[in-house]
Design a protein around this motif. Structure first.
Motif, PDB file in Angstrom:
ATOM      1  N   MET A 110      28.711  40.826  32.626  1.00  0.00           N
ATOM      2  CA  MET A 110      29.866  40.468  33.815  1.00  0.00           C
ATOM      3  C   MET A 110      31.346  41.440  33.544  1.00  0.00           C
ATOM      4  O   MET A 110      31.864  40.682  32.412  1.00  0.00           O
ATOM      5  N   THR A 137      35.424  41.598  35.562  1.00  0.00           N
ATOM      6  CA  THR A 137      36.190  41.623  36.582  1.00  0.00           C
ATOM      7  C   THR A 137      37.836  41.520  35.633  1.00  0.00           C
ATOM      8  O   THR A 137      37.801  41.951  34.806  1.00  0.00           O
ATOM      9  N   GLY A 189      39.622  36.993  35.819  1.00  0.00           N
ATOM     10  CA  GLY A 189      39.034  36.164  34.764  1.00  0.00           C
ATOM     11  C   GLY A 189      39.295  34.557  35.753  1.00  0.00           C
ATOM     12  O   GLY A 189      40.572  33.952  34.776  1.00  0.00           O
ATOM     13  N   ASP A 202      40.644  42.104  42.407  1.00  0.00           N
ATOM     14  CA  ASP A 202      39.308  41.484  41.852  1.00  0.00           C
ATOM     15  C   ASP A 202      39.242  40.446  40.942  1.00  0.00           C
ATOM     16  O   ASP A 202      40.175  40.419  39.877  1.00  0.00           O
ATOM     17  N   VAL A 238      36.916  37.159  39.269  1.00  0.00           N
ATOM     18  CA  VAL A 238      36.061  35.968  39.291  1.00  0.00           C
ATOM     19  C   VAL A 238      36.124  34.496  38.850  1.00  0.00           C
ATOM     20  O   VAL A 238      37.051  34.429  37.617  1.00  0.00           O
ATOM     21  N   GLY A 256      35.314  37.893  46.305  1.00  0.00           N
ATOM     22  CA  GLY A 256      34.744  37.213  44.735  1.00  0.00           C
ATOM     23  C   GLY A 256      34.055  36.011  44.348  1.00  0.00           C
ATOM     24  O   GLY A 256      34.182  35.401  45.521  1.00  0.00           O
ATOM     25  N   PRO A 257      32.862  36.945  43.997  1.00  0.00           N
ATOM     26  CA  PRO A 257      32.180  35.240  42.969  1.00  0.00           C
ATOM     27  C   PRO A 257      32.811  34.318  42.950  1.00  0.00           C
ATOM     28  O   PRO A 257      33.766  34.384  41.848  1.00  0.00           O
ATOM     29  N   LEU A 292      32.404  36.877  30.185  1.00  0.00           N
ATOM     30  CA  LEU A 292      33.338  37.501  31.364  1.00  0.00           C
ATOM     31  C   LEU A 292      34.892  38.155  30.744  1.00  0.00           C
ATOM     32  O   LEU A 292      35.073  38.162  30.205  1.00  0.00           O
ATOM     33  N   CYS A 305      37.352  40.751  31.220  1.00  0.00           N
ATOM     34  CA  CYS A 305      38.664  40.823  32.383  1.00  0.00           C
ATOM     35  C   CYS A 305      39.913  41.583  31.404  1.00  0.00           C
ATOM     36  O   CYS A 305      39.557  42.078  30.356  1.00  0.00           O
TER      37      CYS A 305
END
Length: 408
Positions: A1, A3, A6, A27, A29, A118-119, A150, A152
């Motif tokens: 994932m 983004t 983070g 964006d 997460v 976003g998520p 994640l 970032c």
């Protein structure tokens, strides 16, 4: 994932940062170790500064706050059985505060994030921040029974004092400033209408007391005959200064109300209304600052970087100041390519943090009685309260700090 940003932690800091970044076209997460129900029920601060109120409105998260929150234009100081009201708008050019619980702020921001942002991953435990000093930091986390990563451009630790964010800053670069107080707050929630329409801060020889409240809650009437009729349930929030090692179960309901009556007593016959106590808890008191608030591409915000005693109602509001500053810096970097504001993040936030720490310490020392206090100490604090009541300049300094230091 992958983004851009983070965010670790879905408290008010992480959720508001995600919202501000979304409106700026950046964006993100959000990873939260707890489930949604826990986050939306976690009882915390309830006083929003003017600047916090303005930010929530601008972010599109103010509709329910404006409808259900309680605007307060002042507080009352009590000492020596006297009452003195501090009029915020008159002293600050119209500023006020809002009584609106952190749980409600989180509910509003979660709803917005789920609908537009976003998520937002609940039950996603951040395990470590890696590579913060490089160009591609990562957050290792566990979600739905498996580990994931994640990746970032930036990581923001909004995960509190015990989170992995602060722990990722090398000890050799960290400076810690802290104070632990020899007393705590015994807090209660009671199903009774508040005995005063504004917060009351009382200094007494037996210790501090605070009368606060929560906005009324609409519930269904318990009677079958009128089950379809909602009733407005009033909730009082009150606190007593107690020794630091106190356990809530040591105090009976009757003893709590008796002690509150003693400490709130006035010469004009004011009465404290009693009601069923639905919750008791003990809150420890400490001051804490971690410097710096940035390490490479890792930024700390909220309780991950600083803690204040609750007397000055600054904890949630400091977190808001942090993420407003960071969102502006990230938007500036996106628009101009310049890291200037990101490089200044820690120093910019710490100026506000230390003013809030100073105010919170001053309010705590002024209104609480230390176990080793002498008669001389008591008279000095009484003289300070009398000065606030008699001097517009001293009163203005309190009002300006309480309603909030400006976001730079």
């Amino acid at each position: 994932m992958r983004t851009t940003v983070g965010i670790i932690g879905a408290g008010p800091a992480g959720l508001l940062l995600a919202r501000l970044l979304h409106t700026a076209g950046i964006d993100s997460v959000v990873l939260e170790s707890r489930d949604r129900a826990y986050v939306e029920q976690r009882q915390r601060a309830g006083i929003l500064e003017q600047g916090t109120v303005d930010v929530l409105r601008a972010a599109g998260a103010g509709e329910r706050m404006d409808r259900e929150g309680l605007r307060h234009d002042g507080i009352e100081l009590r000492f020596a059985k006297r009452r003195h009201r501090v009029d915020f708008p008159a002293l600050t050019g119209g500023r006020s505060v809002m009584v609106y619980a952190q749980t409600e702020v989180c509910k509003d921001l979660i709803a917005l994030q789920s609908k537009e942002g976003g998520p937002l991953l609940f039950e996603a435990e951040a395990l470590a921040v890696e590579g913060a000093d490089g160009d591609r930091p990562r957050v290792r986390f566990r979600h739905e029974g498996r580990e994931d990563v994640l990746e970032c451009d930036y990581v923001v630790g909004c995960d509190g004092f015990w989170g992995v964010g602060r722990k990722a800053v090398p000890v050799s670069l960290s400076r810690v400033f802290e104070r632990t107080y020899p007393y705590a707050w015994l807090g209660i929630l009671a199903d009774v209408a508040p005995s005063h329409d504004e917060l009351v801060y009382a200094r007494h020889d037996r210790g501090f007391a605070l009368l606060s409240m929560r906005p009324p809650v609409t519930r269904h009437h318990p009677s079958e005959e009128v089950a379809s009729l909602p009733v407005e349930s009033f909730v009082s929030r009150l606190y007593l200064q107690v020794p630091a090692d106190t356990r809530a179960e040591e105090w009976s309901d009757e003893d709590i109300w008796d002690e509150l009556e003693r400490r709130f007593e006035t010469a004009d016959g004011w009465r404290l209304e009693r009601g069923p106590i639905t919750q008791k808890s003990v809150t420890p008191m400490r001051s804490y600052v971690h410097e710096p608030m940035r390490y490479g591409r890792l930024f700390l915000a909220g309780d991950a970087a600083h803690i204040v005693p609750p007397t000055g109602a600054k904890g949630l509001n400091l977190a808001v100041g942090d993420v407003v500053t960071l969102a502006r810096a990230l938007a500036h970097e996106k628009e101009t390519g310049s890291p200037e504001l990101l490089d200044a993040y820690s120093a910019t936030c710490l100026r506000r943090v230390w003013q809030a720490e100073r105010f919170s310490y001053d309010m705590t020392a002024l209104l609480h009685r230390a176990p080793d206090a002498t008669p001389f100490d008591d008279r000095l604090r009484l003289a300070r309260l009398e000065r606030i009541a008699a001097s517009r300049a001293a009163e203005t300094d309190l009002a300006e700090a309480y309603t909030g230091f400006p976001f730079e």
